[in-house]
Enzyme design. Structure first.
Site, PDB file in Angstrom:
ATOM      1  N   HIS A   1       7.763   1.655  11.147  1.00 43.86           N
ATOM      2  CA  HIS A   1       8.292   2.943  10.703  1.00 43.86           C
ATOM      3  C   HIS A   1       7.303   4.031  11.142  1.00 43.86           C
ATOM      4  O   HIS A   1       6.085   3.803  11.145  1.00 43.86           O
ATOM      5  CB  HIS A   1       8.432   2.922   9.181  1.00 43.86           C
ATOM      6  CG  HIS A   1       9.150   4.089   8.606  1.00 43.86           C
ATOM      7  ND1 HIS A   1       8.525   5.296   8.384  1.00 43.86           N
ATOM      8  CD2 HIS A   1      10.431   4.240   8.198  1.00 43.86           C
ATOM      9  CE1 HIS A   1       9.394   6.142   7.860  1.00 43.86           C
ATOM     10  NE2 HIS A   1      10.558   5.532   7.740  1.00 43.86           N
TER      11      HIS A   1
ATOM     12  N   LEU B   1       0.841  -1.196   0.000  1.00 44.18           N
ATOM     13  CA  LEU B   1       0.000   0.000   0.000  1.00 44.18           C
ATOM     14  C   LEU B   1       0.874   1.243   0.000  1.00 44.18           C
ATOM     15  O   LEU B   1       1.715   1.428   0.874  1.00 44.18           O
ATOM     16  CB  LEU B   1      -0.934  -0.002   1.208  1.00 44.18           C
ATOM     17  CG  LEU B   1      -2.040   1.057   1.215  1.00 44.18           C
ATOM     18  CD1 LEU B   1      -3.224   0.569   2.055  1.00 44.18           C
ATOM     19  CD2 LEU B   1      -1.569   2.403   1.770  1.00 44.18           C
TER      20      LEU B   1
END
Length: 338
Positions: free
Chosen positions: A231, A127
């Site tokens: 992240h 994505l």
């Protein structure tokens, strides 16, 4: 709504390549490599073309398109059954407890064990939303459209589903986890290994990755700190996965240490709550906000829109019907917008 999700086509290659260059590394499913992206599109075309049969190792690539300008502004992917062509490796976090009676001391050590436990599961991944569009819920549209696609083609997917989140990457594009563990066995920096994996597959991992459990106490502090952390740009994605019913069950990515989230496919919220309905009319904006999808395989389309439920079916708002190219008497699958 001026955006919709559709199947990727060959003409999307350049758009995918341009988006891949914006990912900043550590994004294995969207490498900035034309050959690898072309191979993905070819796999996707083959998957969309197959109309029956059991679960196989396939890939579907979907695109976020601005229907006014025909610009491609995002993408996502669905893997039907991972670990069939190549082993699907993860690190499983475990614990070993040891006790010394003489010292009267108990020691509990965290360990990382190489595992292929998740082989055979389906995966949602790849994505990416263009930085210029990161508002208005388009990331949610990309993410949840995959679940409606699975709902509408349930026989093509496994009973377990996973999502890998990118791990911690430093400002130089390196991975503290990689540098502290696998990088010592491969003689490659993180960027080179990540690119090689994206374009050549996982066999080199089986060839060189240490097979014995790794005591995390032996890793650098920065490597230990990265284990299981997404992240910073992936924290919102992790919350979306948790809202869908995914959970972190102590599996992490072998490259960057990012968390792998898992769920039972039929218990994913957007799949469990989605409903199939006939469109009884087009018009009116008095319905409830929903994610709506229609179409079989390559004709799949999804968009946000207003949906009003009646005893005989649903009434779709004009803009939603236009985005999906839906008319009265067509069938749609819909789920409330979160």
């Amino acid at each position: 709504m001026s955006f919709r999700i559709r199947a990727a086509v060959d003409a999307d290659l350049q758009h995918l390549y341009e988006m891949a260059k914006l990912t900043g590394g550590g994004f294995t499913n969207l490498p900035p490599d034309r050959r690898a992206l072309t191979a993905k599109l070819e796999r996707s075309h083959a998957a969309f073309a197959r109309t029956d049969g059991p679960v196989q190792d396939e890939l579907f690539v979907l695109i976020l398109e601005n229907i006014e300008t025909q610009e491609v502004r995002g993408t996502c992917q669905i893997f039907t059954q991972v670990g069939q062509s190549y082993p699907f490796y993860s690190y499983r976090i475990g614990q070993l407890t040891q006790h010394s009676r003489e010292l009267n001391r108990t020691f509990r050590a965290d360990m990382l064990s190489l595992a292929t436990d998740l082989e055979g599961a389906s995966e949602v991944g790849g994505l990416f939303l263009h930085p210029g569009e990161r508002a208005g819920g388009l990331g949610l549209l990309l993410a949840r459209s995959r679940y409606l696609f699975i709902k509408m083609h349930r026989a093509r997917f496994a009973d377990r589903i996973l999502a890998e989140l990118r791990g911690v990457i430093d400002e130089a594009g390196g991975s503290p986890f990689w540098d502290g563990l696998a990088g010592r066995f491969f003689g490659m920096n993180f960027q080179d290994a990540d690119q090689f994996n994206a374009t050549n597959g996982h066999q080199f991992i089986a060839d060189l990755m240490p097979k014995h459990p790794i005591y995390t106490a032996m890793l650098t502090e920065s490597a230990r700190a990265a284990i299981g952390l997404p992240h910073p740009s992936g924290r919102a994605a992790m919350r979306m996965l948790e809202n869908e019913g995914f959970a972190f069950e102590n599996y992490v990515d072998i490259f960057d240490g990012g968390p792998t989230m898992t769920a039972r496919t039929d218990q994913v919220r957007s799949i469990a709550e989605a409903r199939d309905s006939s469109v009884v009319a087009i018009g009116g904006d008095d319905g409830k906000d929903a994610l709506v999808a229609t179409g079989y395989l390559a004709d799949f389309r999804a968009a946000f829109g207003k949906v009003r439920e009646t005893s005989k079916g649903v009434v779709l708002a004009h803009d939603c019907a236009r985005a999906l190219d839906v008319r009265a008497a067509d069938h749609v699958t819909h789920v409330p917008r979160l």
